[in-house]
Scaffold this active site. Sequence first.
Site, PDB file in Angstrom:
ATOM      1  N   CYS A  82      27.843  44.068  45.050  1.00 20.75           N
ATOM      2  CA  CYS A  82      28.146  44.470  43.677  1.00 20.75           C
ATOM      3  C   CYS A  82      27.664  43.412  42.689  1.00 20.75           C
ATOM      4  CB  CYS A  82      29.654  44.672  43.503  1.00 20.75           C
ATOM      5  SG  CYS A  82      30.260  46.216  44.179  1.00 20.75           S
ATOM      6  N   HIS A  83      27.230  43.874  41.517  1.00 20.94           N
ATOM      7  CA  HIS A  83      26.827  42.959  40.465  1.00 20.94           C
ATOM      8  C   HIS A  83      28.054  42.410  39.729  1.00 20.94           C
ATOM      9  CE1 HIS A  83      23.222  45.411  41.137  1.00 20.94           C
ATOM     10  NE2 HIS A  83      22.533  44.387  40.677  1.00 20.94           N
ATOM     11  N   GLU A 118      34.485  48.864  40.315  1.00 17.44           N
ATOM     12  CA  GLU A 118      35.569  48.132  39.665  1.00 17.44           C
ATOM     13  C   GLU A 118      36.799  49.016  39.511  1.00 17.44           C
ATOM     14  OE1 GLU A 118      32.103  45.726  39.292  1.00 17.44           O
ATOM     15  OE2 GLU A 118      32.408  47.868  38.945  1.00 17.44           O
ATOM     16  N   ASP A 132      53.142  46.047  49.133  1.00 14.12           N
ATOM     17  CA  ASP A 132      53.779  44.752  49.337  1.00 14.12           C
ATOM     18  C   ASP A 132      55.139  44.681  48.648  1.00 14.12           C
ATOM     19  OD1 ASP A 132      53.838  41.948  50.171  1.00 14.12           O
ATOM     20  OD2 ASP A 132      53.534  41.489  48.057  1.00 14.12           O
TER      21      ASP A 132
END
Length: 336
Positions: A82-83, A118, A132
């Site tokens: 990924c960029h 993203e 969690d």
Amino acid sequence: MTTENPQPHLSHLDDQGRARMVDVAHKKETSRTAVAAGEFVTTAEVIALVRADDMPKADVLATARIAGISAAKRTSELIPLCHQLALSSVKISFGFTESTITVEATARTTGRTGVEMEALTAVAVAGLTLHDMVKAVDPGASMNGVRLITKDGGKHGHWERDDAEDSPDSVAAPIFESSRSAAVLVASTGGARGTRPDTTGPTIAAWLTDRGFTVRGPLVYADADISAGLHDALAGEPSLIVSTGGTGVSPTDATPEATAALLDIDMPGIADAIRTRGTSATPHAVLSRGVSGLIGRTLVVNLPGSPGGVKDGLSVLDPLLDHVLAQIAGGGPHDE
């Protein structure tokens, strides 16, 4: 002589099949948006505890939201090819059913490559953080269905997932937005915190669905964040946004101001008709400051936050909606 269709190829592989980072230097910088979603499946007990902010590990949703935003900003470190992107915005919202917490992330940038990864990373990490936070109560919880919903920008323009054709054997293809697409936006601080049930948003969504709209939401935002919520609702350029709440005169009511700041064309007649219809039930309807108008080619209508106000507003829209949307799209009769 016949010409064979070119074989599809993976952009992250070179002509020798080796992994590579795609060179995007030749691409044009454009505004890019991606929306992703997923469902965190758990027990009714966990849902109740999270909505009441009564879990042992602090504020569950706030923690998951921060984790998702942070993950989106570090996507290039987590996914090798990924960029690095200069993100202009990452928004994460949550919703509830009896057995799930829905997670939706909207990522924006201006650049030469998209922000799909993203948005997807934000959803996935927000879901892992939820796990969690609740594992002491439900170790069997799972994060399911992480998927891209829409993306905009670049040479391909707008793409939207077609859930009716979403199967392992199908390949999603770019489609243009429908004239029957809508988003439902709810201004409710209690609803955003999960301490107050949202009754008006689902009513609007069901009403629109019954009339053939593809509906996104309800998107629930705190009153103070309603401007961000409106930008979120505009993602994908729906033909219609119906908001509810935040139209009164209390210090936190800010929906009219947020909407008016973005309007290209004011349509006061719709808002006035909604207030007039409401006064037949209660004189308090005149206190609603809701506005209506066009943001680009999207019709935005503010409704009050009460069930009665929503009912009155929808009854006003019912005979008008098809006509006004046809005009906005450039078709249908025009009144002189």
